[in-house]
Write a protein that holds these residues in place. Structure first.
Motif, PDB file in Angstrom:
ATOM      1  N   ALA A 100      33.791  27.202  82.256  1.00 21.80           N
ATOM      2  CA  ALA A 100      32.322  26.444  82.137  1.00 21.80           C
ATOM      3  C   ALA A 100      32.659  25.264  81.212  1.00 21.80           C
ATOM      4  N   ALA A 101      33.480  25.796  80.167  1.00 14.04           N
ATOM      5  CA  ALA A 101      33.723  24.585  78.925  1.00 14.04           C
ATOM      6  C   ALA A 101      34.151  23.303  79.619  1.00 14.04           C
ATOM      7  N   THR A 102      35.486  23.602  80.320  1.00 20.50           N
ATOM      8  CA  THR A 102      36.249  22.447  80.637  1.00 20.50           C
ATOM      9  C   THR A 102      35.420  21.691  82.092  1.00 20.50           C
ATOM     10  N   ALA A 104      32.538  21.380  82.174  1.00 24.86           N
ATOM     11  CA  ALA A 104      31.372  20.479  81.668  1.00 24.86           C
ATOM     12  C   ALA A 104      31.912  18.935  81.513  1.00 24.86           C
ATOM     13  N   VAL A 105      33.204  18.845  81.282  1.00 24.57           N
ATOM     14  CA  VAL A 105      33.737  17.445  81.063  1.00 24.57           C
ATOM     15  C   VAL A 105      34.834  17.109  82.086  1.00 24.57           C
ATOM     16  N   TYR A 106      35.066  17.893  83.024  1.00 24.53           N
ATOM     17  CA  TYR A 106      36.202  17.636  83.816  1.00 24.53           C
ATOM     18  C   TYR A 106      36.104  18.518  85.219  1.00 24.53           C
ATOM     19  N   PRO A 107      35.214  18.368  85.804  1.00 28.88           N
ATOM     20  CA  PRO A 107      34.576  19.068  86.971  1.00 28.88           C
ATOM     21  C   PRO A 107      35.648  19.518  88.167  1.00 28.88           C
ATOM     22  N   PHE A 108      36.752  20.049  87.707  1.00 28.12           N
ATOM     23  CA  PHE A 108      37.620  20.600  88.712  1.00 28.12           C
ATOM     24  C   PHE A 108      38.223  21.970  88.378  1.00 28.12           C
ATOM     25  N   ASP A 109      38.731  22.727  89.454  1.00 28.60           N
ATOM     26  CA  ASP A 109      39.056  24.119  89.328  1.00 28.60           C
ATOM     27  C   ASP A 109      40.537  23.865  89.223  1.00 28.60           C
ATOM     28  N   PHE A 110      41.147  24.009  88.082  1.00 32.06           N
ATOM     29  CA  PHE A 110      42.675  23.698  87.572  1.00 32.06           C
ATOM     30  C   PHE A 110      43.342  25.027  86.960  1.00 32.06           C
ATOM     31  N   LEU A 111      44.795  24.785  87.009  1.00 30.59           N
ATOM     32  CA  LEU A 111      45.398  25.613  86.240  1.00 30.59           C
ATOM     33  C   LEU A 111      46.587  24.873  85.543  1.00 30.59           C
ATOM     34  N   LEU A 112      46.792  24.990  84.164  1.00 29.60           N
ATOM     35  CA  LEU A 112      47.854  24.058  83.684  1.00 29.60           C
ATOM     36  C   LEU A 112      48.556  25.278  82.729  1.00 29.60           C
ATOM     37  N   ALA A 113      49.852  25.409  83.390  1.00 27.54           N
ATOM     38  CA  ALA A 113      50.761  26.222  82.616  1.00 27.54           C
ATOM     39  C   ALA A 113      51.863  25.532  82.104  1.00 27.54           C
ATOM     40  N   VAL A 114      52.244  25.926  80.815  1.00 26.11           N
ATOM     41  CA  VAL A 114      53.318  25.351  80.009  1.00 26.11           C
ATOM     42  C   VAL A 114      54.353  26.290  79.680  1.00 26.11           C
ATOM     43  N   GLU A 115      55.627  26.060  80.022  1.00 30.11           N
ATOM     44  CA  GLU A 115      56.955  26.774  79.678  1.00 30.11           C
ATOM     45  C   GLU A 115      57.610  26.278  78.687  1.00 30.11           C
ATOM     46  N   HIS A 116      58.148  26.919  77.763  1.00 25.74           N
ATOM     47  CA  HIS A 116      59.151  26.584  76.811  1.00 25.74           C
ATOM     48  C   HIS A 116      60.319  27.572  76.866  1.00 25.74           C
ATOM     49  N   ALA A 117      61.752  26.832  77.183  1.00 28.98           N
ATOM     50  CA  ALA A 117      62.590  27.825  77.816  1.00 28.98           C
ATOM     51  C   ALA A 117      64.000  27.195  76.922  1.00 28.98           C
ATOM     52  N   VAL A 118      64.563  27.928  76.019  1.00 24.76           N
ATOM     53  CA  VAL A 118      65.709  27.683  75.425  1.00 24.76           C
ATOM     54  C   VAL A 118      67.176  28.074  76.182  1.00 24.76           C
ATOM     55  N   GLU A 119      68.067  27.229  76.321  1.00 19.37           N
ATOM     56  CA  GLU A 119      69.442  27.509  76.647  1.00 19.37           C
ATOM     57  C   GLU A 119      70.316  26.844  76.144  1.00 19.37           C
ATOM     58  N   GLY A 120      71.423  27.562  75.296  1.00 16.65           N
ATOM     59  CA  GLY A 120      72.287  26.880  74.318  1.00 16.65           C
ATOM     60  C   GLY A 120      71.650  26.035  73.282  1.00 16.65           C
ATOM     61  N   HIS A 121      71.865  24.616  72.857  1.00 16.88           N
ATOM     62  CA  HIS A 121      71.027  23.987  71.924  1.00 16.88           C
ATOM     63  C   HIS A 121      70.041  23.330  72.633  1.00 16.88           C
ATOM     64  N   ALA A 122      69.603  23.591  73.748  1.00 17.42           N
ATOM     65  CA  ALA A 122      68.603  22.804  74.419  1.00 17.42           C
ATOM     66  C   ALA A 122      67.264  23.601  74.728  1.00 17.42           C
ATOM     67  N   LEU A 123      66.316  22.806  74.499  1.00 19.86           N
ATOM     68  CA  LEU A 123      64.738  23.279  75.015  1.00 19.86           C
ATOM     69  C   LEU A 123      64.190  22.517  76.071  1.00 19.86           C
ATOM     70  N   THR A 124      63.757  23.129  77.135  1.00 19.53           N
ATOM     71  CA  THR A 124      63.056  22.540  77.976  1.00 19.53           C
ATOM     72  C   THR A 124      61.549  22.907  78.070  1.00 19.53           C
ATOM     73  N   VAL A 125      60.735  21.955  78.052  1.00 19.99           N
ATOM     74  CA  VAL A 125      59.090  22.209  78.037  1.00 19.99           C
ATOM     75  C   VAL A 125      58.727  21.673  79.565  1.00 19.99           C
ATOM     76  N   THR A 126      58.139  22.543  80.205  1.00 19.04           N
ATOM     77  CA  THR A 126      57.533  22.315  81.747  1.00 19.04           C
ATOM     78  C   THR A 126      56.240  22.560  81.789  1.00 19.04           C
ATOM     79  N   ALA A 127      55.485  21.608  82.422  1.00 16.86           N
ATOM     80  CA  ALA A 127      53.899  21.651  82.767  1.00 16.86           C
ATOM     81  C   ALA A 127      53.923  21.741  83.993  1.00 16.86           C
TER      82      ALA A 127
END
Length: 289
Positions: A100-102, A104-127
């Protein structure tokens, strides 16, 4: 209250907060810290996720289908509590669903998923942005990670940003927080930019196109961070004058243009996501020691 989860392997560890699904620390196994500390004397952010807009809206008001909504700079995701929905030793996934809060300012039904994953010396951030609505959904999505400047053990060394494509992308600047679309000469020479705090006296340096899919931020003869971008055509570099951090910001979407429409669908690089569709954006940063 926000909670923090730590993921890692034998090479790096990453801390992620449920508030904004924001990374709080990136540390190598030798104890060196690569992410900005969030010192509020300069800037309290560390690595915010920007959604459903990147940058400012005129007068902090956003029009969607002709209806005007309040919208703070960079959107609401960075100030929202995400749910931790999955985790392993080396990865974690946070989700923010429409409420209801979102609505009120952005009238859509959405899902935002954010993943952080490490492998070796690397980090991948996915949205991943999913449109659960019955209508096309406009949005912008950006990453805003800040890294130490100087990098660990590199005090006194020149720091550079070098584009993988050796490009010289046109520069645009902000005018009252909005994009002045008049292009300026590129500060890159054959893909190389030697950083100077004076470059940021006029706020961020924004490259709407042409920066490519990867770059290297490093100290001359010293440590470096190597980046790769997925579905992120816009790039910004930002700090505050004399602040000890550099933001390397890959975006899909920018601030509204000065004097242009406040309609979200007309902002530069806005994504129009079909009902039932999902869009993916990601960046990888690898510590080159």
């Amino acid at each position: 209250m926000p909670s923090t989860i730590r993921i890692g392997n034998g090479d790096i560890t990453v801390d992620v907060s449920s508030l904004g699904a924001e990374m709080q620390a990136l540390t190598t196994n030798d104890g060196r810290s690569w992410l900005w500390t969030g010192d509020a004397a300069f800037w309290a952010g560390r690595s915010p996720i920007l959604f459903p807009i990147v940058g400012k809206a005129p007068d902090d008001k956003l029009a969607i289908g002709g209806t005007v909504y309040p919208m703070a700079q960079h959107g609401f995701a960075r100030r929202s509590e995400f749910a931790l929905t999955a985790s392993t030793a080396t990865s974690c996934r946070h989700e923010l669903a429409a409420s209801a809060a979102t609505r009120a300012v952005y009238p859509f039904d959405f899902l935002l998923a954010v993943e952080h994953a490490v492998e070796g010396h690397a980090l991948t951030v996915t949205a991943e942005v999913s449109n659960r609505d019955q209508q096309a959904m406009p949005f912008g999505l950006g990453f805003h990670p800040a890294f130490a400047w100087p990098l660990p053990d590199a005090s006194g060394r020149a720091h550079t940003v070098t584009l993988d494509n050796e490009g010289e992308p046109e520069l645009v600047r902000l005018e009252g927080g909005l994009i002045n679309p008049a292009p300026l000469p590129s500060p890159f020479v054959k893909g190389r930019l030697e950083l100077d705090h004076a470059m940021f006296e006029q706020d961020a340096m924004i490259f709407p196109e042409g920066a490519g899919e990867g770059l290297r931020y490093g100290a001359e003869g010293g440590p470096a961070l190597q980046f790769h971008f997925e579905n992120l055509p816009n790039l910004a570099l930002w700090t505050k004058p004399a602040a000890p951090f550099l933001c390397v910001e890959p975006w899909h979407g920018t601030a509204a243009q000065a004097g242009a429409s406040s309609e979200l669908s007309q902002r530069p690089s806005t994504t129009m996501l079909a009902p039932g569709a999902m869009a993916r954006f990601a960046f990888t940063v690898e510590v080159a020691q």
